[in-house]
Design an enzyme around this catalytic site. Sequence first.
Site: not given
Ligand SMILES: OC[C@H]1O[C@H](O[C@H]2O[C@H](CO)[C@@H](O)[C@H](O)[C@H]2O)[C@H](O)[C@@H](O)[C@@H]1O
Length: 569
Positions: A521, A313
């Site tokens: 990240e 995302d």
């Molecule tokens: O807050 C926005 C989005 O954040 C997350 O996604 C991102 O961080 C996660 C944790 O590291 C990772 O798993 C994911 O691949 C990233 O894109 C969250 O998972 C989303 O649901 C959220 O909307």
Amino acid sequence: AQMEPAHAAAGEGDHGEGARALLALLQRVQSGALRVLGPRDFDPKLYVDLPLAPGADRAAAEAAVAAVTTRGEMEAFLARYFARAGSDLVEADPPDFEAEPRGFLPRVASGEARAWALQVHALWKDLARRVAPSVAARPDRHTLLPLPGRVVVPGSRFREVYYWDSYWVVRGLLVSKMYDTAKDIVLNLVYLVEEYGFVLNGARSYYTNRSQPPLLSSMVLELYTATGDLGLVRRAFPSLLKEHSFWVSELHNVEIMDNHGRVHNLSRYQAMWNKPRPESATIDEELASKLNSTAAKEKLYHQIASAAESGWDFSSRWMSNSTDMTTLVTTFVIPVDLNTFICKMERDIAVFAELIGEKATAEIFSQASKARHTAIESLLWNSEMEQWLDYWLPTDGNCQGVYKWELKSQNRKIFASNFIPLWLNAHNSGLGPFLDEAKSVRVMRSLQTSGLVCPAGIATSVSNTGQQWDFPNGWAPLQHLIAEGLLNSGSTEAKEFAEDIATRWVRTNYAAYKSSGAMHEKYDVEACGKSGGGGEYKPQTGFGWSNGVLLAFLEELGWSQDKEIGCPS
Ligand SMILES: OC[C@H]1O[C@H](O[C@H]2O[C@H](CO)[C@@H](O)[C@H](O)[C@H]2O)[C@H](O)[C@@H](O)[C@@H]1O
């Protein structure tokens, strides 16, 4: 299943009235904060992570929020009614952490690499937490969900456990010999399956409407391989079966008929949600304001949440127009990586079933993984490009019935996910290789000429859209999945190429760590030592999966005394 599933809003139903009311209040606080504080440095997630302060009354906060009009009033309001975001996760001080564990990275001879690896290893102490007992006692005062064991969070704004991140955290913890912490993480995810029927995107009440790339069986297999803990396999087994049902249920499964009249089953991402994501509601609402009707907005919200389920995302991978987020069509895409992960899950379950004496189940899952393998090869493989390609269902109909496969529906755009099936080389679970060596080499050559291989690692895509899962960002999990697959393909040339990718990645992590003091990240793969950017939130540090991949690479590759760890000049 229709594209607008009946249970599109089902994620709501899982919670008590109090928890829902708290989330509604926090979303009002979030939009009030944006109005009063302005967009600069505004992170909407901060507000939905706030626990109610001890003794604070939710109804009183609801009554007070509308009256807040200035920065000072907002600060006073927050201080009066809420505790600090993240204060409901307390330090865990993992008992299995040792500053230099015995047998740590035996093949890392370089003093510089070793000293740095020990610093990264020490970051587990900062990222390890325990959910405060007050969360289970009063779930209506927290969006954080209770979990039975210790957790390791990604870091910074990501204050809670995430599903697919946890796989690389576990890989790193195993390198760090922190077997008990790794087991706690797996048991927490098993607990989520027991409670919700699937592993949530993350352990927050606002993540109950979707999952993330399914890697729980892979975590169990890694732990079992490292420790021989058959008790863990037995304990996790029913949850793995339950999780598998979720991913092959009507919600995710699609039937497609190939050119020979054979019908195959593959899965797609599909969240049970058609409203703004609470953690990013102000962003989603602004995007949806470009659309006129409520129905169009709900469809967009559904596609947004489904993209979040994919872990990518956001990305041009899910957009019909890569410059316009309102064209997200995530649920119409049959993703290469998701089906690779489910194929692996089916192989793992077959292995576990055999181990615990469930012969009939072992046979069923062995057959299921072979059927999915055949489906991946029949529908997603592109022999001209020598890559696997996402398959796009027609976006103008619903997803009922059996689709007829067409070559033109494969998405020929280049993404790192086109190479993820290579990973199955690394984990054949004793069921025989996924690819033969010659095919692995052909796929490697296709990767080498794809435009994805950059000075500091593999880019996510070749399009620079400003989205975080696109060029020029490189993500630790993608480097690791591809490099592990190449390393284990049987080809010396592919092994050397995997080592080259891993070396570039380790060096860029090192250089960025030296200049910023942090693990990131994501990284910008155009040049060594640059952290990544783009997307809807500021780049984060910490960082669980980057630390895990770094330690796993150093374990797998080693680092000789005379090998330069800094960026090549
Ligand atoms: O807050 C926005 C989005 O954040 C997350 O996604 C991102 O961080 C996660 C944790 O590291 C990772 O798993 C994911 O691949 C990233 O894109 C969250 O998972 C989303 O649901 C959220 O909307």
